[in-house]
Design an enzyme around this catalytic site. Structure first.
Site, PDB file in Angstrom:
ATOM      1  CB  SER A  81     -11.460  -3.810  -8.381  1.00  0.00           C
ATOM      2  OG  SER A  81     -10.379  -4.378  -9.054  1.00  0.00           O
TER       3      SER A  81
ATOM      4  CG  HIS B 133     -10.465  -0.484  -5.355  1.00  0.00           C
ATOM      5  ND1 HIS B 133      -9.775  -0.545  -4.520  1.00  0.00           N
ATOM      6  CD2 HIS B 133      -9.751  -1.338  -5.546  1.00  0.00           C
ATOM      7  CE1 HIS B 133      -8.927  -1.386  -3.774  1.00  0.00           C
ATOM      8  NE2 HIS B 133      -8.902  -1.232  -4.963  1.00  0.00           N
TER       9      HIS B 133
ATOM     10  CG  ASP C 119      -7.091  -3.120  -7.978  1.00  0.00           C
ATOM     11  OD1 ASP C 119      -6.873  -2.982  -6.780  1.00  0.00           O
ATOM     12  OD2 ASP C 119      -8.421  -3.313  -8.498  1.00  0.00           O
TER      13      ASP C 119
ATOM     14  CG  MET D 290      -1.379  -4.229  -9.749  1.00  0.00           C
ATOM     15  SD  MET D 290      -1.706  -6.163 -10.362  1.00  0.00           S
ATOM     16  CE  MET D 290      -3.358  -6.188  -9.740  1.00  0.00           C
TER      17      MET D 290
ATOM     18  CG  HIS E  65      -4.776  -1.122  -4.010  1.00  0.00           C
ATOM     19  ND1 HIS E  65      -5.597  -2.732  -3.705  1.00  0.00           N
ATOM     20  CD2 HIS E  65      -3.394  -1.580  -2.789  1.00  0.00           C
ATOM     21  CE1 HIS E  65      -4.945  -3.347  -2.929  1.00  0.00           C
ATOM     22  NE2 HIS E  65      -4.101  -2.216  -2.414  1.00  0.00           N
TER      23      HIS E  65
ATOM     24  CG  MET F 229      -1.171  -3.484  -4.772  1.00  0.00           C
ATOM     25  SD  MET F 229      -2.373  -4.964  -5.847  1.00  0.00           S
ATOM     26  CE  MET F 229      -3.034  -3.830  -6.190  1.00  0.00           C
TER      27      MET F 229
ATOM     28  CG  MET G 260      -3.727  -6.494   0.130  1.00  0.00           C
ATOM     29  SD  MET G 260      -5.269  -6.160  -1.258  1.00  0.00           S
ATOM     30  CE  MET G 260      -5.297  -7.766  -2.775  1.00  0.00           C
TER      31      MET G 260
ATOM     32  CG  ASP H  57      -9.082  -5.185  -2.660  1.00  0.00           C
ATOM     33  OD1 ASP H  57      -9.340  -6.220  -3.177  1.00  0.00           O
ATOM     34  OD2 ASP H  57      -7.767  -4.392  -2.871  1.00  0.00           O
TER      35      ASP H  57
END
Ligand code: DX5
Ligand code: ZN
Length: 216
Positions: free
Chosen positions: A8, A33, A35, A37, A66, A68, A137, A175
């Site tokens: 990540s 990976h 992330d 958000m 991923h 979020m 998670m 993760d």
């Protein structure tokens, strides 16, 4: 099957992003990976489409994106167009998960759903046929560098049993707070893809650390 490492980049040096991606290309990492958000689903903001597209233009490994974010359906095609190969939405953020997962596959991406620490994996039973992967998670989503939640081992075991009974090829990714100290136990519990941020990027030799984690 040999386990996979998905670094990540959340806590990598973004002023040197090209070098980070080139290092990952050379390394034994299996996936990259990313992330995403939105400041609503989680109390933090990260990055969006322009950064993903620029990473895609350099990356020689699949992008494991991923999300979020709330209402991910609004953006599924744009994540595909930006270069996502595998797309994870959050169970807690979807009103019609079957529809979302079907759309992700129809767009040509691998489908995945993530559950927060408080969400029981049992809720995923009706969706396993539609899932290439489940992301458990193992910290509260939102930030890198947190401590692994130990009850996650049982969650991985439970999901692994559910997948075995369903007979689907769904893989389990974990993760948050993952590193040398818990990877093997998580693997024994049934996880096969490991998202790792801090342990890799705070190490003096990230590429060497990836090799070490891959060799466990
Ligand atoms: C947290 C993110 C993680 C995070 C993992 O919400 O989903 O991918 O970057 O970082 P570490 O390995 O530092 O817990
Ligand atoms: Zn993540």
């Amino acid at each position: 099957m040999k386990h996979q490492i998905a670094p990540s980049i959340l806590n990598a040096n973004f002023l040197r992003l090209a070098e980070v991606i080139e290092m990952l290309n050379k390394s034994e990492a299996d996936l990259i990976h990313l992330d995403i958000m939105d400041g609503v689903f989680v109390p933090n903001l990260s990055f969006g489409f322009p950064i993903i597209s620029q990473i895609k233009s350099l990356a020689q490994k699949p992008l494991d994106v991923h999300l979020m974010i709330t209402e991910p359906d609004r953006y599924l095609d744009r994540f595909r167009d930006s270069g996502a190969d595998l797309l994870t939405v959050h169970y807690e953020a979807c009103d019609d998960l079957k529809k979302t997962l079907t759309t992700i596959r129809r767009l040509g991406m691998k489908s995945s759903v993530s559950v927060k620490p408080a969400t029981d994996v049992e809720v995923l039973a009706p969706y396993l046929e539609l899932l290439d992967m489940v992301l458990i998670m193992t910290v509260e989503p939102g930030y890198g560098g947190q401590s692994f939640i130990k009850s996650s081992f049982d969650k991985v075991k439970k999901l692994s049993g559910m997948i075995r009974s369903a007979g689907t090829p769904t893989l389990i990714e974990v993760d948050g707070g993952v590193g040398k100290n818990n990877l093997v136990l998580l693997k024994e519990a049934g996880a096969s893809i490991f998202v790792i941020g801090t342990s890799i990027f705070k190490s003096a030799d990230p590429e060497g650390m990836i090799r070490e984690l891959k060799g466990l």
